[in-house]
Scaffold this motif. Sequence first.
Motif, PDB file in Angstrom:
ATOM      1  N   LEU A  75       0.351  -5.741  -0.328  1.00  0.00           N
ATOM      2  CA  LEU A  75       0.357  -4.633   0.630  1.00  0.00           C
ATOM      3  C   LEU A  75       0.319  -3.340  -0.173  1.00  0.00           C
ATOM      4  CD1 LEU A  75       3.151  -5.908   3.043  1.00  0.00           C
ATOM      5  CD2 LEU A  75       0.695  -6.379   3.115  1.00  0.00           C
ATOM      6  N   LYS A  76      -0.664  -2.491   0.071  1.00  0.00           N
ATOM      7  CA  LYS A  76      -0.795  -1.279  -0.740  1.00  0.00           C
ATOM      8  C   LYS A  76      -0.794  -0.032   0.149  1.00  0.00           C
ATOM      9  CE  LYS A  76      -5.828  -1.793  -1.054  1.00  0.00           C
ATOM     10  NZ  LYS A  76      -6.975  -1.855  -1.974  1.00  0.00           N
ATOM     11  N   ASN A  77      -0.835   1.121  -0.529  1.00  0.00           N
ATOM     12  CA  ASN A  77      -0.766   2.428   0.144  1.00  0.00           C
ATOM     13  C   ASN A  77       0.519   2.565   0.960  1.00  0.00           C
ATOM     14  OD1 ASN A  77      -3.315   3.130  -0.893  1.00  0.00           O
ATOM     15  ND2 ASN A  77      -4.358   2.164   0.839  1.00  0.00           N
ATOM     16  N   LEU A  78       1.633   2.024   0.424  1.00  0.00           N
ATOM     17  CA  LEU A  78       2.924   2.116   1.093  1.00  0.00           C
ATOM     18  C   LEU A  78       3.648   3.391   0.688  1.00  0.00           C
ATOM     19  CD1 LEU A  78       4.112  -1.592   0.631  1.00  0.00           C
ATOM     20  CD2 LEU A  78       2.726  -0.626   2.478  1.00  0.00           C
ATOM     21  N   GLN A  79       4.664   3.762   1.469  1.00  0.00           N
ATOM     22  CA  GLN A  79       5.503   4.898   1.118  1.00  0.00           C
ATOM     23  C   GLN A  79       6.483   4.491   0.015  1.00  0.00           C
ATOM     24  OE1 GLN A  79       7.372   6.432   4.704  1.00  0.00           O
ATOM     25  NE2 GLN A  79       5.645   5.698   5.949  1.00  0.00           N
ATOM     26  N   SER A  80       6.737   5.383  -0.920  1.00  0.00           N
ATOM     27  CA  SER A  80       7.668   5.072  -2.000  1.00  0.00           C
ATOM     28  C   SER A  80       9.111   5.074  -1.493  1.00  0.00           C
ATOM     29  CB  SER A  80       7.521   6.083  -3.139  1.00  0.00           C
ATOM     30  OG  SER A  80       7.872   7.377  -2.690  1.00  0.00           O
ATOM     31  N   ASP A  81       9.956   4.311  -2.184  1.00  0.00           N
ATOM     32  CA  ASP A  81      11.392   4.266  -1.898  1.00  0.00           C
ATOM     33  C   ASP A  81      11.656   3.996  -0.407  1.00  0.00           C
ATOM     34  OD1 ASP A  81      14.085   4.340  -2.587  1.00  0.00           O
ATOM     35  OD2 ASP A  81      14.258   6.486  -2.159  1.00  0.00           O
ATOM     36  N   THR A  82      10.924   3.008   0.150  1.00  0.00           N
ATOM     37  CA  THR A  82      11.009   2.725   1.592  1.00  0.00           C
ATOM     38  C   THR A  82      11.199   1.233   1.808  1.00  0.00           C
ATOM     39  OG1 THR A  82       9.559   4.592   2.109  1.00  0.00           O
ATOM     40  CG2 THR A  82       9.807   2.888   3.806  1.00  0.00           C
ATOM     41  N   LEU A  83      12.135   0.891   2.686  1.00  0.00           N
ATOM     42  CA  LEU A  83      12.370  -0.500   3.061  1.00  0.00           C
ATOM     43  C   LEU A  83      11.383  -0.904   4.153  1.00  0.00           C
ATOM     44  CD1 LEU A  83      14.249  -3.001   2.685  1.00  0.00           C
ATOM     45  CD2 LEU A  83      15.572  -2.121   4.620  1.00  0.00           C
ATOM     46  N   TYR A  84      10.635  -1.990   3.897  1.00  0.00           N
ATOM     47  CA  TYR A  84       9.655  -2.485   4.863  1.00  0.00           C
ATOM     48  C   TYR A  84      10.084  -3.853   5.385  1.00  0.00           C
ATOM     49  CZ  TYR A  84       6.081   1.054   3.940  1.00  0.00           C
ATOM     50  OH  TYR A  84       5.382   2.222   3.854  1.00  0.00           O
TER      51      TYR A  84
END
Length: 540
Positions: free
Chosen positions: A503-512
């Motif tokens: 999974l790419k283009n995610l927000q940094s320092d974020t719980l998914y």
Amino acid sequence: MLTPETGGAPDAPTNLVTSEVTHHSFRATWTGPEEPPEKYRVEYMMVDGRPLEVFVDGTETTVVLQSLNPLTEYLVNVFSVVEEEISEPLKGVETTLPLSAVRTMDIFEEQTTTMRVRWEQAAGASGYMLLYSAINATEPTVEQEIRVGGDTTEVQLVKLLPNTAYSLSLFALHGELASEPLTKQGVTLPLPPPGKLTVREFTHSSMRLVWDAAPGAVRKYRLTYKPEEGDAKELEVDGSLTTRLLEELTSQTEYSLSVTPIYDEGPGQTMLGDGITDVVPAPQNLRFSEVTQTSFRATWDHGAPDVALYRIGWTKKGETNFQYTILNNDEITHVLEGLDPDTPYDVSVTAIYPDESESEDLLGTERTLRIGAKPAIKRLPSGPPTNLVVFNETTTTLKRRTQVGGKKNTVLLPKLTPDTEYSITVVAVYAKGLSPELNGPGKTKPLGGVRNLQVTDPTTSTLNVQWEAAEGNVRQYRIFYVPAAGGEEEMAQVSGSTYNTVLKNLQSDTLYTVTVVPVYSAGDGQRMSEDGKTCKNCMP
């Protein structure tokens, strides 16, 4: 200045200054004493190295120290030398410059197995070295290396793994020395969703596969077909074809089917399907001729072209002690001899196929002539049916019916609804009518879910998701992901034979929250979710 004649050490130089600093040299300059010495000894060394020295004529007060290491601190001592006498050292420190490195690098045109890399030139570089390796590959990989000349600032990486994050480190080369690396991360695209596999033209021993052409330069397709109980078989067809007839299959058997495009770089997305062969056909059109007091001829038509043998049996009507004869597949007529006059005989003809399966019996009855009677010209076949009829129903669907030969006591009921209870009724059909019903329930399994879901290898913008396969014939997996604190849910999908994705283009320092759903031909399976968090400042 003191001399050996006057006694004492010579005067030391003063005011040491360094300049013209490069990555492999710098200039040392000083002020000499009033009375120039015979020469100067310039000693220089790394902090933890052995000293090196050069001598400079007493009339000179500068020297360039060369062949130094980049980005290294050097201690410098300058001595006045008169004959065998030396002065106190004039001390100084200088650090060489680092090798000029690449400052900007772009990764673009990321495809399933390739990506391009370009950068700005580094001053004075004689060439460049690019090292790249997979970060989250599901199989072991080896770090790869590309070297180019100093006038090249763009390359293409090929034969990469799809849907995989790569770490790229670019070095500027200065002769045999390399600068500090500039490191970035690129991610290849997942393979495109698989096309559709359709199965048609079912017979007892064959079925035809028809599939969508895969994108790109397909070299060949690999077809795999596996019976419910048995080993898988494979065959390959040219990449220009999109259909193939599978032959020599086992009758009334469910097959798991797959078609995989093969490229020069490796396999593409697999297309999945399933199909069930029909029951073997029985012989047809049983008829009798040449009837006498002690014999008559039985003749029939082929039910299918691939019959291996025929078995014909006969007995007096109402009795069960059949006599049998085995005939070759090209024999579709036989004279029954040694019969009693004026007696009806039951006749059965059974087709036996190469997989040793047997058809339903083709039945008929014929009576021999009484003594003194003339042979009849033609008699029509007669006889009771001996089939079982199975009625299937659920609480939500209409009845469906199938039938099998009277000697069989098992049947596969295909294309049912998952997780559904069925009421099943079995009735034996005799010449005089139907038997009492035999009833019983049966329930299909629910669609499955993945196992051991893991979210691993976080970076500032990517997460690796992997799982163990769900049970059954999965067509594809859908991966849903959304910030646990709330936000827009996004989805990725991979083929049913793929068990990981990035999974790419995610927000940094974020719980998914990541959810994986297997997709079957009958619908979506069970959902399984797991959390994973991207990094704040972690290195790729």
